[in-house]
Design a protein around this motif. Structure first.
Motif: not given
Ligand SMILES: *[C@@H]1O[C@H](CO)[C@@H](O)[C@H](O)[C@H]1NC(C)=O
Ligand SMILES: *[C@@H]1O[C@H](CO)[C@@H](O)[C@H](O)[C@H]1NC(C)=O
Length: 507
Positions: A214, A216, A222, A224, A255
């Motif tokens: 992930t 951030h 975010k 992934q 994401h």
């Protein structure tokens, strides 16, 4: 995760390693019979992107990367581009994992390298169970899977004919001659169809090794990515292959990096409606400049490294820097290798449109031991075999030209390799350089027949970057490793050092 938990985890790893090494060396499938505990705890590794030299250009400030062990697989994960597997095979994937361990994996296969012409799609259903943190590929988790059903939809008459020539006549419920394009047929269920899958070279052994990363971002968003196990480069080995490296990651459908038109097409696809990818602009190969890995790369058989290439086309000259590490965050350096030589561009590839063939010649190699264990290991080589024996010390570079390489590191000079390169643009229209995937068995593509048919993770162009970045900026791992690590490090090197012998470390 507390350091007490971590040291517990590491102790577990430490105990298992000697067994692991023996088994790996023998390349036996017994690997999976070794009884190991389940996840004793969950951990949350935080890793910084190691490539600070291009960071301003390539990553935003304040991006933090975490990888949970065990990983959270729930959700749908999709391809971000037309994927190339050894063979070559061209496909897009959309994998959905449910919280009850069931998964549904959709694979769309194509006839050509831009994924515009769908041949057939496979709908794969099964269950996945996470087992334990991998002690072979650190940072990954091992999993076992159970297939319940595989269905196929053929998308054209031509694709049907090609498949029919490969498949045994008795594939479950599918007499290909009568198959209608666009209709789902069962290829495999728990009672029958194994031979059918084998004939297609099909397996989902990739599910044996999983990692979720992930990113951030400081603005709150975010991204992934799901890393699954690598596909063996030798077709005959692929259905049995226990992965220890990764394929290019899938991105989470919710994401992912924006914009990603391919993600949306793949996400909305079904076995009846395969995604037809838009043709990207043809990107002519232009190697001039300085190219670097985007992340810490994981290769099969416990290799973690970053690459750094400089090409000078007017001189047909290249330089490569390979930084090797002990860990999947590339925070604990073991040795750095610099190689020089010449290259020649050959014909456009007949198997992969848009890619070109190359021949690389390595004439000079220099190695720097980056930790005490590696320095000792190199120091123990016989005189005349690997640089100046007895003269190795941490941080001091040695030229291996006089000893024609170094068998301990698998380096023989001079050396020739047959390569495959291609370029694409990323989501922000920046060039990506793909170089050929290394043979999974660690051999060298030193003959035209062994030329790669698939690619490694792309490298990015580092505009105006320094050509010889220093190593000192690399120690950015935020995770404090417990005291057990030093011992582990040594053990890994001793145990795997000998295995390195058989690998050609020129990539
Ligand atoms: C790991 O860290 C991330 C971000 O700091 C957090 O969102 C996530 O919940 C953590 N996972 C675990 C298992 O602690
Ligand atoms: C390498 O060997 C020499 C001679 O035996 C010794 O003096 C030196 O300390 C060794 N270096 C390392 C890093 O082990």
């Amino acid at each position: 995760m507390s350091s007490a938990q971590l040291s517990h985890l590491l102790r577990g790893v430490l105990l298992l390693l000697p067994a692991a090494a023996v088994i790996v060396a023998g390349a036996s499938s017994k690997l999976w019979e070794v009884p190991t505990g389940h996840f004793t705890s969950s951990s949350n590794q935080t890793e910084n992107v190691p490539l600070e030299r291009c960071q301003n250009q390539w990553t935003e400030d304040g991006v933090k990367v975490t990888a949970d062990i065990p990983p959270k697989l729930d959700g749908t994960w999709v391809s971000t581009r037309c994927e190339v597997r050894p063979g070559p095979e061209f496909l897009t994937r959309s994998y959905t994992f449910h919280s009850n361990r069931h998964f549904q994996a959709l694979q769309h296969y194509y006839t050509e390298s831009s994924c515009e012409d769908p041949a057939y799609s496979l709908m794969i259903r099964g269950k996945i169970r996470l087992l334990q943190a991998s002690w072979i590929t650190r940072g990954a988790s091992e999993a076992e899977h159970h297939l319940s059903r595989v269905g196929i939809v053929v998308h054209s008459m031509a694709a049907k004919q090609r498949l029919a020539s490969r498949l045994p006549p008795a594939c479950v419920s599918l007499s290909l001659n009568e198959a209608v394009p666009g209709k789902l047929y069962e290829l495999y269920n728990t009672r029958a169809g194994r031979a059918c899958l084998a004939a297609m070279g099909f397996s989902v052994m990739e599910m044996g090794l999983v990692r979720v990363e992930t990113q951030h971002h400081s603005h709150g968003g975010k991204v992934q990515e799901l890393f699954l196990g690598d596909i063996h480069t030798d077709w005959a080995q692929r259905t049995q292959h226990r992965p220890s490296g990764y394929q290019q990651p899938l991105q989470n459908a919710m994401h992912h990096i924006h914009p990603c038109p391919v993600c949306a097409l793949v996400y909305r696809s079904s076995e009846q409606r395969p995604p037809v990818l838009p043709r990207g602009p043809a990107v002519p190969l232009s190697l001039t400049g300085h190219w670097v890995s985007l992340r810490c790369e994981t290769r099969p058989n416990v290799l973690f490294l970053t690459r750094d290439f400089t090409f000078n086309p007017s001189q047909h000259a290249w330089e490569g820097i390979y930084r090797h590490y002990l860990d999947s965050a590339c925070s604990q350096p073991t040795f750095t290798l610099r190689a020089w030589g010449h290259y020649a561009q050959g014909n456009p590839s007949s198997k992969l449109s848009g890619a070109s063939e190359f021949v690389f010649k390595v004439t000079q190699v220099r190695v720097t031991a980056m930790d005490e264990s590696t320095a000792k290991l190199l120091n123990s080589t016989r005189p005349g075999k690997c640089g100046r024996a007895g003269d190795w010390s941490v941080g001091v570079e040695q030229d291996l030209t006089a000893t024609n390489g170094c068998p301990m590191l698998g380096i023989k000079l001079p050396h020739k390799e047959y390569e495959l390169f291609k370029m694409e643009l990323d989501h922000r229209k920046r060039p990506l350089l793909f170089t050929g995937e290394r043979p999974t068995d660690g051999s060298s593509p030193d003959r035209p027949l062994r030329r790669p048919t698939s690619f490694q993770a792309p490298m990015v162009l580092c505009n105006g970057g320094e050509t010889h970045p220093s190593f000192s900026t690399f120690n950015s791992r935020q995770l404090q490793l417990a005291s057990g690590t030093a011992g582990l490090e040594k053990l890994v090197l001793l145990v795997f050092g000998s295995a390195l012998c058989s690998w050609l470390v020129v990539y």
